[in-house]
Motif scaffolding. Sequence first.
Motif, PDB file in Angstrom:
ATOM      1  N   THR A 237       6.599   5.330 -17.773  1.00  0.00           N
ATOM      2  CA  THR A 237       5.631   4.279 -18.057  1.00  0.00           C
ATOM      3  C   THR A 237       4.331   4.571 -17.317  1.00  0.00           C
ATOM      4  O   THR A 237       4.323   5.287 -16.318  1.00  0.00           O
ATOM      5  N   ASN A 238       3.254   4.015 -17.807  1.00  0.00           N
ATOM      6  CA  ASN A 238       1.972   4.112 -17.107  1.00  0.00           C
ATOM      7  C   ASN A 238       1.641   2.807 -16.398  1.00  0.00           C
ATOM      8  O   ASN A 238       0.595   2.704 -15.762  1.00  0.00           O
ATOM      9  N   ASP A 239       2.510   1.809 -16.524  1.00  0.00           N
ATOM     10  CA  ASP A 239       2.316   0.496 -15.895  1.00  0.00           C
ATOM     11  C   ASP A 239       2.588   0.628 -14.394  1.00  0.00           C
ATOM     12  O   ASP A 239       3.739   0.752 -13.966  1.00  0.00           O
ATOM     13  N   MET A 240       1.526   0.612 -13.600  1.00  0.00           N
ATOM     14  CA  MET A 240       1.641   0.814 -12.165  1.00  0.00           C
ATOM     15  C   MET A 240       2.526  -0.252 -11.515  1.00  0.00           C
ATOM     16  O   MET A 240       3.289   0.051 -10.600  1.00  0.00           O
ATOM     17  N   GLU A 241       2.445  -1.459 -11.984  1.00  0.00           N
ATOM     18  CA  GLU A 241       3.249  -2.546 -11.417  1.00  0.00           C
ATOM     19  C   GLU A 241       4.741  -2.279 -11.621  1.00  0.00           C
ATOM     20  O   GLU A 241       5.546  -2.495 -10.723  1.00  0.00           O
ATOM     21  N   ALA A 242       5.105  -1.792 -12.793  1.00  0.00           N
ATOM     22  CA  ALA A 242       6.510  -1.475 -13.070  1.00  0.00           C
ATOM     23  C   ALA A 242       6.994  -0.330 -12.179  1.00  0.00           C
ATOM     24  O   ALA A 242       8.129  -0.361 -11.687  1.00  0.00           O
ATOM     25  N   ILE A 243       6.150   0.654 -11.967  1.00  0.00           N
ATOM     26  CA  ILE A 243       6.521   1.786 -11.108  1.00  0.00           C
ATOM     27  C   ILE A 243       6.714   1.309  -9.672  1.00  0.00           C
ATOM     28  O   ILE A 243       7.684   1.680  -9.009  1.00  0.00           O
TER      29      ILE A 243
ATOM     30  N   ALA B 158       3.929   5.494  -5.703  1.00  0.00           N
ATOM     31  CA  ALA B 158       3.824   5.350  -7.161  1.00  0.00           C
ATOM     32  C   ALA B 158       2.804   6.332  -7.742  1.00  0.00           C
ATOM     33  O   ALA B 158       3.031   6.896  -8.822  1.00  0.00           O
ATOM     34  N   GLU B 159       1.703   6.563  -7.055  1.00  0.00           N
ATOM     35  CA  GLU B 159       0.688   7.517  -7.523  1.00  0.00           C
ATOM     36  C   GLU B 159       1.255   8.932  -7.578  1.00  0.00           C
ATOM     37  O   GLU B 159       0.961   9.690  -8.494  1.00  0.00           O
ATOM     38  N   ILE B 160       2.076   9.273  -6.591  1.00  0.00           N
ATOM     39  CA  ILE B 160       2.684  10.600  -6.557  1.00  0.00           C
ATOM     40  C   ILE B 160       3.681  10.751  -7.707  1.00  0.00           C
ATOM     41  O   ILE B 160       3.745  11.779  -8.362  1.00  0.00           O
ATOM     42  N   LYS B 161       4.467   9.705  -7.971  1.00  0.00           N
ATOM     43  CA  LYS B 161       5.536   9.763  -8.977  1.00  0.00           C
ATOM     44  C   LYS B 161       5.060   9.485 -10.403  1.00  0.00           C
ATOM     45  O   LYS B 161       5.777   9.789 -11.356  1.00  0.00           O
ATOM     46  N   LYS B 162       3.887   8.930 -10.569  1.00  0.00           N
ATOM     47  CA  LYS B 162       3.406   8.489 -11.883  1.00  0.00           C
ATOM     48  C   LYS B 162       3.507   9.553 -12.987  1.00  0.00           C
ATOM     49  O   LYS B 162       3.915   9.235 -14.105  1.00  0.00           O
ATOM     50  N   PRO B 163       3.177  10.831 -12.735  1.00  0.00           N
ATOM     51  CA  PRO B 163       3.247  11.820 -13.821  1.00  0.00           C
ATOM     52  C   PRO B 163       4.636  12.003 -14.441  1.00  0.00           C
ATOM     53  O   PRO B 163       4.735  12.427 -15.581  1.00  0.00           O
ATOM     54  N   VAL B 164       5.695  11.688 -13.713  1.00  0.00           N
ATOM     55  CA  VAL B 164       7.036  11.904 -14.250  1.00  0.00           C
ATOM     56  C   VAL B 164       7.769  10.611 -14.597  1.00  0.00           C
ATOM     57  O   VAL B 164       8.932  10.655 -15.000  1.00  0.00           O
ATOM     58  N   MET B 165       7.095   9.489 -14.464  1.00  0.00           N
ATOM     59  CA  MET B 165       7.725   8.219 -14.810  1.00  0.00           C
ATOM     60  C   MET B 165       7.593   7.970 -16.306  1.00  0.00           C
ATOM     61  O   MET B 165       6.723   8.530 -16.963  1.00  0.00           O
TER      62      MET B 165
ATOM     63  N   LYS C 181       0.834  -1.208   0.000  1.00  0.00           N
ATOM     64  CA  LYS C 181       0.000   0.000   0.000  1.00  0.00           C
ATOM     65  C   LYS C 181       0.875   1.267   0.000  1.00  0.00           C
ATOM     66  O   LYS C 181       0.594   2.226  -0.726  1.00  0.00           O
ATOM     67  N   ASP C 182       1.944   1.256   0.805  1.00  0.00           N
ATOM     68  CA  ASP C 182       2.877   2.393   0.844  1.00  0.00           C
ATOM     69  C   ASP C 182       3.525   2.613  -0.518  1.00  0.00           C
ATOM     70  O   ASP C 182       3.645   3.747  -0.999  1.00  0.00           O
ATOM     71  N   LEU C 183       3.967   1.515  -1.144  1.00  0.00           N
ATOM     72  CA  LEU C 183       4.609   1.607  -2.459  1.00  0.00           C
ATOM     73  C   LEU C 183       3.644   2.157  -3.502  1.00  0.00           C
ATOM     74  O   LEU C 183       4.027   2.975  -4.343  1.00  0.00           O
ATOM     75  N   GLU C 184       2.381   1.725  -3.446  1.00  0.00           N
ATOM     76  CA  GLU C 184       1.379   2.206  -4.408  1.00  0.00           C
ATOM     77  C   GLU C 184       1.091   3.691  -4.200  1.00  0.00           C
ATOM     78  O   GLU C 184       0.862   4.427  -5.159  1.00  0.00           O
ATOM     79  N   GLU C 185       1.105   4.139  -2.947  1.00  0.00           N
ATOM     80  CA  GLU C 185       0.874   5.557  -2.651  1.00  0.00           C
ATOM     81  C   GLU C 185       2.015   6.414  -3.223  1.00  0.00           C
ATOM     82  O   GLU C 185       1.769   7.458  -3.837  1.00  0.00           O
TER      83      GLU C 185
END
Length: 147
Positions: A124-130, A115-122, A109-113
């Motif tokens: 990839t859009n693959d949440m699992e990879a992030i 990942a949501e914050i960092k997603k715009p600058v990653m 859950k912590d990692l996903e939280e």
Amino acid sequence: MAKKLVEEFVIHMPAGKATPAPPIGPMLGQKGINIGQFVKEFNDKTRELMQKFGGMDIKVPVKVKVYNDRSYEMEILPPITSHLILWKVWAKKGSGEPNKKKIGKLTRKDLEEIAEIKKPVMNTNDMEAIVRQIAWTARNMGVDVEL
């Protein structure tokens, strides 16, 4: 006459706590930017972010575009991944010996939280990879990860 982009650079600054002192002040000054105005604008834009992270020193990258008329644009990017990990485990710094000395534990859950914050600058859009990338960074900092 239209503004012409002279330079573009990224600088890492502490959210809500930037000062005109070195190294920030001289760097901005040599680019022709009004240092006081820049620091005030940055602190105003990031004060809420600093409060969200409990007043911890969270560094954020700032993309700055400088134009020929000495004006500028700033884009505040999501905080640095390692700072987000330290925030989640309530630590001041990573472990000097990540294989032996652990500084905390992150759940899925912590990692996903994070990942949501960092997603715009990653890149990839693959949440699992992030999530895997953040988990890798956390392990290298001495944080146990539960996937």
